[in-house]
Scaffold this active site. Structure first.
Site, PDB file in Angstrom:
ATOM      1  N   SER A  24       8.830  13.387  10.343  1.00 37.46           N
ATOM      2  CA  SER A  24       8.740  12.249   9.426  1.00 37.46           C
ATOM      3  C   SER A  24       8.374  12.647   8.007  1.00 37.46           C
ATOM      4  CB  SER A  24       7.715  11.232   9.954  1.00 37.46           C
ATOM      5  OG  SER A  24       6.442  11.832  10.104  1.00 37.46           O
ATOM      6  N   ASP A 170      -1.110   4.811   5.568  1.00 40.79           N
ATOM      7  CA  ASP A 170      -1.536   5.440   6.820  1.00 40.79           C
ATOM      8  C   ASP A 170      -2.372   6.687   6.588  1.00 40.79           C
ATOM      9  OD1 ASP A 170       0.317   7.403   6.071  1.00 40.79           O
ATOM     10  OD2 ASP A 170       1.779   6.861   7.604  1.00 40.79           O
ATOM     11  N   HIS A 173       1.350  10.206   5.440  1.00 45.14           N
ATOM     12  CA  HIS A 173       2.666  10.478   4.864  1.00 45.14           C
ATOM     13  C   HIS A 173       2.656  10.332   3.344  1.00 45.14           C
ATOM     14  CE1 HIS A 173       3.574   9.432   9.075  1.00 45.14           C
ATOM     15  NE2 HIS A 173       4.523  10.339   8.940  1.00 45.14           N
TER      16      HIS A 173
END
Length: 201
Positions: A24, A170, A173
């Protein structure tokens, strides 16, 4: 009869075909279109005069085991180089670093067998996982780079990890500003690597 004169015709260098192969962090998790790392890196390289195309073959949530399973069909024939960034999810799951290293080693070996160059983007362990695990995990990437004589960027999230203003909510990221910093920091090493694949356009 007049002697014939042969004028050499310049050969145009082909566009370098690169593949970003990661999780990701590379896939562009929750980022607007065109703001992911591969797209931003391609744009920066083109601004610097490099004729490159970077395909994003990254999958959010991927582990090194998942990457190994899909390597052969994800990396097409004709690829000149791979930006390899995997291992963060292995680390977060507490997977044995020996398995992570073995999976990455196998991927690198398979790509080498296909004459595909690799630029290794390293990861570091969360220190809360303990000193022993951190030591073993953090040794994976430099040891692979040495064993395979690979160029390496030691920590893909360097400058972004722990910086909330450069991360999504979060706390893991990168946001667009974080990606921009990552590209800036990785760019010199990638340029040096590209010069070993094909001269600058």
């Amino acid at each position: 009869m007049a002697a014939m004169t042969f004028v050499p015709v310049p050969v145009l260098a082909k566009t370098l075909q690169l593949v970003a192969f990661g999780d990701s962090l590379m896939a562009g998790y929750k980022l607007p279109a065109g703001q992911d790392f591969p797209a931003r890196l391609e744009a920066a390289l083109r601004q610097h005069g490099y004729d490159v195309t970077i395909s994003n073959a990254s999958v959010s949530g991927d582990t090194t085991s998942g990457g190994l399973d899909r390597l052969d069909w994800s990396i097409q024939d004709g690829t000149d180089g791979v930006l390899l960034e995997l291992g963060a999810n292995d680390m977060l799951r507490g997977q044995d670093p020996a398995l992570t290293r073995n999976n990455l080693d196998t991927m690198i070996t398979r790509l080498a067998d296909r004459h595909i160059a690799v630029y290794l983007l390293g990861m570091r362990a969360d220190p809360t996982l303990g000193a022993e695990f951190t030591s073993r995990f953090d040794a994976i990437y430099p040891s692979l780079a040495k064993a395979h004589s690979l160029p390496i960027y030691p920590f893909f999230l360097d400058g972004v990890a722990g910086q909330s203003r450069l991360q999504l909510s979060d706390g893991m990221h990168p946001n667009p500003e974080g990606v921009a910093l990552m590209v800036t920091r990785v760019l010199p090493g990638v340029e040096t690597w590209l010069k070993t694949l094909q001269p600058k356009a």
